[in-house]
Motif scaffolding. Structure first.
Motif, PDB file in Angstrom:
ATOM      1  N   ASN A 191      -5.236   0.927   2.834  1.00  0.00           N
ATOM      2  CA  ASN A 191      -5.035   2.218   2.166  1.00  0.00           C
ATOM      3  C   ASN A 191      -4.704   2.086   0.689  1.00  0.00           C
ATOM      4  O   ASN A 191      -4.902   3.029  -0.072  1.00  0.00           O
ATOM      5  CB  ASN A 191      -3.918   3.001   2.867  1.00  0.00           C
TER       6      ASN A 191
ATOM      7  N   PRO B  44     -12.447   2.724  -4.270  1.00  0.00           N
ATOM      8  CA  PRO B  44     -13.052   4.001  -3.877  1.00  0.00           C
ATOM      9  C   PRO B  44     -13.136   4.934  -5.088  1.00  0.00           C
ATOM     10  O   PRO B  44     -12.310   4.863  -6.000  1.00  0.00           O
ATOM     11  CB  PRO B  44     -12.074   4.539  -2.827  1.00  0.00           C
TER      12      PRO B  44
ATOM     13  N   TYR C 111      -7.352   3.092  -2.034  1.00  0.00           N
ATOM     14  CA  TYR C 111      -7.566   4.545  -2.179  1.00  0.00           C
ATOM     15  C   TYR C 111      -6.531   5.145  -3.133  1.00  0.00           C
ATOM     16  O   TYR C 111      -6.869   5.895  -4.062  1.00  0.00           O
ATOM     17  CB  TYR C 111      -7.494   5.222  -0.815  1.00  0.00           C
ATOM     18  N   TRP C 112      -5.254   4.808  -2.895  1.00  0.00           N
ATOM     19  CA  TRP C 112      -4.201   5.388  -3.739  1.00  0.00           C
ATOM     20  C   TRP C 112      -4.250   4.823  -5.155  1.00  0.00           C
ATOM     21  O   TRP C 112      -3.961   5.545  -6.122  1.00  0.00           O
ATOM     22  CB  TRP C 112      -2.835   5.135  -3.104  1.00  0.00           C
TER      23      TRP C 112
ATOM     24  N   SER D 188      -6.991   4.033  -6.719  1.00  0.00           N
ATOM     25  CA  SER D 188      -8.083   4.754  -7.372  1.00  0.00           C
ATOM     26  C   SER D 188      -7.626   6.132  -7.835  1.00  0.00           C
ATOM     27  O   SER D 188      -7.971   6.577  -8.935  1.00  0.00           O
ATOM     28  CB  SER D 188      -9.262   4.885  -6.400  1.00  0.00           C
ATOM     29  N   ARG D 189      -6.826   6.806  -7.013  1.00  0.00           N
ATOM     30  CA  ARG D 189      -6.328   8.121  -7.408  1.00  0.00           C
ATOM     31  C   ARG D 189      -5.414   8.028  -8.627  1.00  0.00           C
ATOM     32  O   ARG D 189      -5.441   8.902  -9.511  1.00  0.00           O
ATOM     33  CB  ARG D 189      -5.595   8.781  -6.239  1.00  0.00           C
TER      34      ARG D 189
ATOM     35  N   ASP E   9       0.824  -1.207   0.000  1.00  0.00           N
ATOM     36  CA  ASP E   9       0.000   0.000   0.000  1.00  0.00           C
ATOM     37  C   ASP E   9       0.859   1.259   0.000  1.00  0.00           C
ATOM     38  O   ASP E   9       0.511   2.265  -0.628  1.00  0.00           O
ATOM     39  CB  ASP E   9      -0.970   0.001   1.180  1.00  0.00           C
TER      40      ASP E   9
ATOM     41  N   GLU F 297       1.141   4.242  -2.845  1.00  0.00           N
ATOM     42  CA  GLU F 297       1.066   5.662  -2.495  1.00  0.00           C
ATOM     43  C   GLU F 297       2.273   6.418  -3.046  1.00  0.00           C
ATOM     44  O   GLU F 297       2.132   7.516  -3.607  1.00  0.00           O
ATOM     45  CB  GLU F 297       1.015   5.826  -0.972  1.00  0.00           C
TER      46      GLU F 297
END
Length: 544
Positions: free
Chosen positions: A487, A525, A490-491, A493-494, A441, A445
């Motif tokens: 986490n 997400p 989330y990253w 998806s970004r 994760d 990121e």
């Protein structure tokens, strides 16, 4: 040769041990059928033991046992084999060897001693990743021993203590409590040595509290405190009696604070008991920890100011800077200050912890928190120095990677003012992305941040070169997608959202559509945002 080896063994010293071992080995190799074989093996066993080569000692002792005729000496060597395996950390073989020794115990050794060691070995066997958290083998042994003649109750209780603590450490509180309850309910419990009975009774109360039974905890503590005053425990050492009294009072106070609602006035009684504990046992560890217990009680009720006061008082009273709870109190006080958004105060409390308790295990996490707080205050230069200090002083720490992320974030935040920080931030994120030892994760990121920075500077092609391999490695590889953790999605998806934007700007609409659809397919997400963007390609409705 044997006499010379035995003489060198008596004289001790590494060189003498080496000569003795060489002589014993030569005797065994030249005269394998010699009547002195057992004595030569005994020399090699003793040397290996003295040099703390316990695995080797176990091997030689096993050979020695086979060379001996049946009898008590052979049985004694069987115990030595088990002890050597145990000391070498080979607990499986140790448990088996103790089992064999229990079937043929030496005349002078109580079976309870062997049971104690065997249970301890079985516990250690399971204290590994994936081990049996219920320690079924050890439980079975002790269940059987309870009805076996010749197993003395003292060693059995001591083994039960080890098992109960092991179960407690692995979160098996109910199982541990049931075993201890059964023990203290035995008719023979009243005849146990005072120190062992008291420790077991205290453990029972502690387990009851951890099992969520505060009322039962209070009952057990009251019974224990009452028994401490009886003639039956008159032989209990004064220091142990004081320690049990103080820790039991602390436990009772914790239980009273825990069930204030169903028992009106319990919290007031608990707080008064904490105060009395500090008055009656001012130098005890329990008195020191009572400040933390009381602070937790107030913090849970949003009385943060009072919680901070109690925690800082604990540290203020530690004039010699030796109280093991003081660093934790300062750290907790800093966290409470953070809850109130008093970031400056939190930073000062952490600095105090680091300066006054430089050897505390909390120093790393305190300085890490300090850097995080300074970033919230936009003091990126100060935060950068905090993270650099950590990496210089704790480079091998298991969480050093968090300091690296913080340092990269500081460089990124300062890049708008000083362009030299761009290169520093990019280099940090690139190293974090490329290191296999960094959790998945965090690598995702780092990949997002590296690509984001490149895209910000107009290097869209390089950003795509960073992002797409991250997607392939951690999202499209079915064997690795589970590594994303909490986490990572989330990253990821970004990454996909910004990668889709880049495709759109380059009019590569098929690639953009496929990128947004990955968010829906993988249930990442940002699904609603992905649907909105897909709607631009399909005005009649987004794809499922």
């Amino acid at each position: 040769m044997l006499f010379r080896a035995q003489l060198a063994l008596v004289e001790k010293g590494y060189e003498n041990y080496q000569r003795a071992d060489e002589d014993a080995q030569a005797l065994l190799e030249r005269f394998p059928g010699s009547q002195l074989k057992a004595q030569a093996l005994a020399v090699r066993t003793d040397i290996a033991w003295e040099l703390r080569r316990f695995r080797t000692a176990a091997d030689y002792a096993s050979q020695l046992r086979e060379a001996l005729a049946a009898g008590d000496t052979r049985r004694q060597i069987g115990v030595l084999v088990a002890d050597a395996y145990f000391r070498s950390g080979d607990y499986r073989n140790a448990a088996d060897a103790y089992s064999a020794a229990m079937r043929e115990p030496p005349a002078a050794m109580a079976s309870g001693v062997l049971l104690f060691q065997r249970v301890l070995a079985e516990i250690n066997v399971e204290q590994r990743p994936g081990g049996d958290t219920l320690y079924k083998a050890a439980q079975s042994l002790l269940d059987e021993a309870a009805g076996t003649p010749g197993i003395d109750i003292v060693h059995r209780w001591q083994a039960e203590w080890n098992l109960a603590r092991a179960l407690q450490a692995r979160g098996q509180t109910i199982a541990a409590l049931k075993r201890v309850e059964r023990l203290t309910g035995e008719p023979a419990a009243a005849t146990m040595p005072a120190d062992l009975y008291v420790r077991m009774a205290w453990l029972q109360a502690r387990l009851a509290f951890e099992a969520g039974s505060p009322a039962e905890t209070v009952r057990l503590v009251d019974a224990l405190l009452a028994r401490l005053q009886t003639p039956a425990l008159a032989t209990l050492a004064g220091s142990l009696k004081d320690d049990v009294t103080s820790t039991s009072s602390l436990l009772k106070a914790q239980a009273l604070l825990a069930f204030d609602e169903p028992r009106p006035g319990a919290a007031r009684e608990g707080l008064e008991l904490l105060k009395k504990l500090r008055e009656d046992h001012p130098k005890s560890d329990s008195a020191a920890y009572s400040y933390i217990v009381e602070a937790d009680y107030y913090a849970a009720r949003d009385a943060i100011v009072e919680a901070r006061r109690l925690l800082t008082k604990l540290a203020d009273d530690d004039k010699t800077k030796t109280n093991p709870y003081a660093p934790f109190a300062l750290y907790e006080a800093a966290l409470n200050a953070e809850k109130q958004a008093h970031y400056d105060a939190a930073v000062l409390l952490i600095e105090r912890l680091v300066q006054e308790y430089p050897r505390s295990e909390l120093v790393f996490y305190a300085r890490l928190k300090q850097g995080d707080l300074q970033r919230q205050l936009n003091l990126f230069g100060d935060a950068q120095r905090a993270y650099e200090w950590l990496l210089n002083n704790f480079a091998g720490h298991q969480d050093a990677v968090r300091a690296e992320f913080g340092l990269a974030a500081c460089h990124y935040a300062q890049a708008a003012i000083d362009p030299s920080h761009w290169e520093a931030a990019e280099a940090r994120y690139e190293r974090l992305l490329d290191r296999p030892a960094v959790p998945a994760d965090m690598r995702v990121e780092a990949g997002y941040m590296l690509g984001h920075m490149l895209a910000q500077r107009g290097h869209a092609a390089r950003a795509q070169e960073v992002w797409w391999p991250v997607v392939n490695m951690f999202l499209l590889d079915a064997n690795r997608v589970s590594e994303l953790g909490a986490n990572g999605p989330y990253w990821m998806s970004r990454i996909l959202l910004e990668l889709g934007e880049l495709w759109e700007k380059e009019a590569k609409l098929d690639q953009a559509r496929q990128t947004y659809e990955m968010i829906l397919q993988q249930k990442l997400p940002g699904e609603s945002l992905a649907r909105q963007r897909l709607a631009r390609f399909n005005p009649g409705g987004s794809r499922p």
